[in-house]
Design an enzyme around this catalytic site. Structure first.
Site, mmCIF file in Angstrom:
data_model
loop_
_atom_site.group_PDB
_atom_site.id
_atom_site.type_symbol
_atom_site.label_atom_id
_atom_site.label_comp_id
_atom_site.label_asym_id
_atom_site.label_seq_id
_atom_site.Cartn_x
_atom_site.Cartn_y
_atom_site.Cartn_z
ATOM 1 N N ASP A 160 1.814 3.975 3.049
ATOM 2 C CA ASP A 160 0.787 4.880 2.509
ATOM 3 C C ASP A 160 1.404 6.045 1.721
ATOM 4 O O ASP A 160 1.492 5.962 0.501
ATOM 5 C CB ASP A 160 -0.088 5.393 3.666
ATOM 6 C CG ASP A 160 -1.519 5.680 3.272
ATOM 7 O OD1 ASP A 160 -1.906 5.347 2.156
ATOM 8 O OD2 ASP A 160 -2.258 6.236 4.112
ATOM 9 N N HIS A 216 0.844 -1.207 0.000
ATOM 10 C CA HIS A 216 0.000 0.000 0.000
ATOM 11 C C HIS A 216 0.874 1.251 0.000
ATOM 12 O O HIS A 216 1.341 1.706 1.040
ATOM 13 C CB HIS A 216 -0.897 -0.042 1.254
ATOM 14 C CG HIS A 216 -1.958 1.015 1.282
ATOM 15 N ND1 HIS A 216 -3.316 0.721 1.342
ATOM 16 C CD2 HIS A 216 -1.881 2.368 1.284
ATOM 17 C CE1 HIS A 216 -4.011 1.845 1.380
ATOM 18 N NE2 HIS A 216 -3.162 2.862 1.348
ATOM 19 N N GLU A 253 -10.588 3.966 7.544
ATOM 20 C CA GLU A 253 -9.463 4.828 7.914
ATOM 21 C C GLU A 253 -10.039 6.034 8.671
ATOM 22 O O GLU A 253 -9.897 6.125 9.880
ATOM 23 C CB GLU A 253 -8.698 5.273 6.655
ATOM 24 C CG GLU A 253 -7.516 6.198 6.922
ATOM 25 C CD GLU A 253 -6.936 6.814 5.631
ATOM 26 O OE1 GLU A 253 -7.608 6.810 4.587
ATOM 27 O OE2 GLU A 253 -5.798 7.333 5.705
ATOM 28 N N HIS A 263 1.109 5.018 -2.252
ATOM 29 C CA HIS A 263 0.616 5.905 -3.320
ATOM 30 C C HIS A 263 1.810 6.553 -4.002
ATOM 31 O O HIS A 263 2.641 7.178 -3.328
ATOM 32 C CB HIS A 263 -0.285 6.987 -2.732
ATOM 33 C CG HIS A 263 -1.508 6.436 -2.050
ATOM 34 N ND1 HIS A 263 -2.727 6.341 -2.675
ATOM 35 C CD2 HIS A 263 -1.673 5.915 -0.816
ATOM 36 C CE1 HIS A 263 -3.607 5.810 -1.844
ATOM 37 N NE2 HIS A 263 -2.999 5.532 -0.703
HETATM 38 N N1 ADE Z 1 -4.739 9.000 -1.246
HETATM 39 C C1 ADE Z 1 -3.478 9.103 -0.854
HETATM 40 N N2 ADE Z 1 -3.344 8.733 0.427
HETATM 41 C C2 ADE Z 1 -4.567 8.378 0.865
HETATM 42 C C3 ADE Z 1 -5.072 7.894 2.092
HETATM 43 N N3 ADE Z 1 -4.303 7.705 3.162
HETATM 44 N N4 ADE Z 1 -6.394 7.648 2.176
HETATM 45 C C4 ADE Z 1 -7.176 7.857 1.111
HETATM 46 N N5 ADE Z 1 -6.744 8.302 -0.069
HETATM 47 C C5 ADE Z 1 -5.451 8.564 -0.182
HETATM 48 ZN ZN ZN Z 2 -3.702 4.853 1.126
#
Ligand code: ADE
Ligand code: ZN
Length: 328
Positions: free
Chosen positions: A274, A13, A196, A15
């Site tokens: 993340d 996970h 989250e 981004h």
């Molecule tokens: N896009 C980038 N980081 C994110 C996150 N932690 N939660 C949702 N969308 C995201």
């Molecule tokens: Zn994320």
């Protein structure tokens, strides 16, 4: 304290734009003469103070990523950093709405550049990568369906998954049934952010409506024992990002984070970062804090990485090779 840098790690996970080192974004801004007012603190870190602001800064920083070549360079830089932290395999979230604004021709060009970046990083650092294409929840269902169709058109050895990020407080998982069906029917691995910023209900809706084998975060499930039991019974794998959750104040401290309790209850958990520079973390820091907070040792990290490989959106041959690298 063990030096966890040399421990082989699997990350599910991450981004791509959220992993951009601030120095990388600043250098591109200077190169292109783009004004990034508000993006950085005076110490050079990304500026934000809550999730909504985080998303604004994230997308503003993306303005310097003006074409495919910028994404190739970004993929290489991100994978070089991951490899230096001991990551041997990583799955990276990308988005057709960011890479080409949802246009089919541009998307193909961005993907070619992203594959090039991953190939260069593999050749230089031995790190294996796959891409998970995502829709952005706050852009709505129509854009999500377009993104899903674009993804399916390019599904292949490097583009192996589909997911959803963005503002979890917007809409319901039910709004995205069609987009996820398009991706699932094409054989892509399926995950979605949930649990989250929104509580157990969002995890429950995700399980009710979307064909996921994994959930991004999912940690707020801890608030509902029957939901935890459902995650266990269904074998759902959580992509847990403890440092991100603490940074965004989902939990106040490392000690209050539920990853250890979820694992203890039998939920399949994995560890990722993340958007690491935004949350002042990396995989080495996550492992150090998990060891310090919960007493996790080499056996636990080995189990977690095995879980991650089993849940990975890649072919069996790659999984076998990764398992050999975990134990060698
Ligand atoms: N896009 C980038 N980081 C994110 C996150 N932690 N939660 C949702 N969308 C995201
Ligand atoms: Zn994320």
């Amino acid at each position: 304290m063990t030096d966890f840098r040399s421990v082989p790690k699997v990350e599910l996970h991450l981004h791509l734009e959220g992993a951009a080192p601030p120095g990388f974004i600043r250098a591109l801004a200077a190169e292109k003469n783009i004004d990034l007012a508000g993006v950085f603190n005076s110490d050079g870190s990304y500026a934000w103070s809550n999730f909504a602001e985080f998303l604004v800064t994230y997308h503003k920083a993306c303005e310097v990523l003006t074409g495919p070549d910028e994404f190739r360079r970004l993929a290489e830089a991100v994978l070089e950093k991951s490899a230096s932290d001991g990551v041997i395999y990583t799955e990276i979230f990308i988005a057709p709405d960011i890479c080409g604004g949802g246009d089919p021709v541009a998307w193909g060009e961005y993907l070619a550049a992203l594959y090039e970046g991953a190939a260069a990083a593999k050749a230089a650092h031995g790190i294996e990568a796959r891409y998970i294409s995502t829709c952005i929840r706050n852009l709505g269902a129509d854009k999500a369906e377009n993104a899903a169709r674009l993804t399916v058109d390019h599904a292949g050895p490097m583009l192996t998954g589909w997911g959803m990020g963005g503002e979890e407080r917007d809409g319901s998982a039910a709004d995205f049934v069609r987009a996820f069906a398009i991706a699932s029917e094409a054989g892509l691995g399926i995950t979605s952010h949930a649990g989250e910023l929104v509580g157990p209900l969002s995890v429950e809706e995700t399980l009710d409506y979307l064909p996921v084998s994994r959930i991004g975060h999912g940690v707020r499930a801890i608030e509902d024992a029957s939901l935890v039991a459902r995650l266990v019974a269904d074998g759902i794998v959580l992509e847990v990002n403890p440092g991100s959750n603490i940074s965004l104040d989902v939990f106040p401290t490392w000690g209050a984070h539920p990853i250890d309790a979820l694992r203890g209850a039998g939920v399949k958990v994995t560890v990722s970062t993340d958007d690491p520079p935004y949350f002042h973390t990396d995989m080495v820091h996550e492992y150090q804090m998990l060891a310090r907070t919960f007493g996790w040792d080499a056996a636990v990290f080995s189990e977690i990485n095995g879980t991650a490989i089993d849940a990975a959106f890649c072919d069996e041959d790659t999984k076998t090779k990764l398992k050999e690298r975990l134990t060698s």
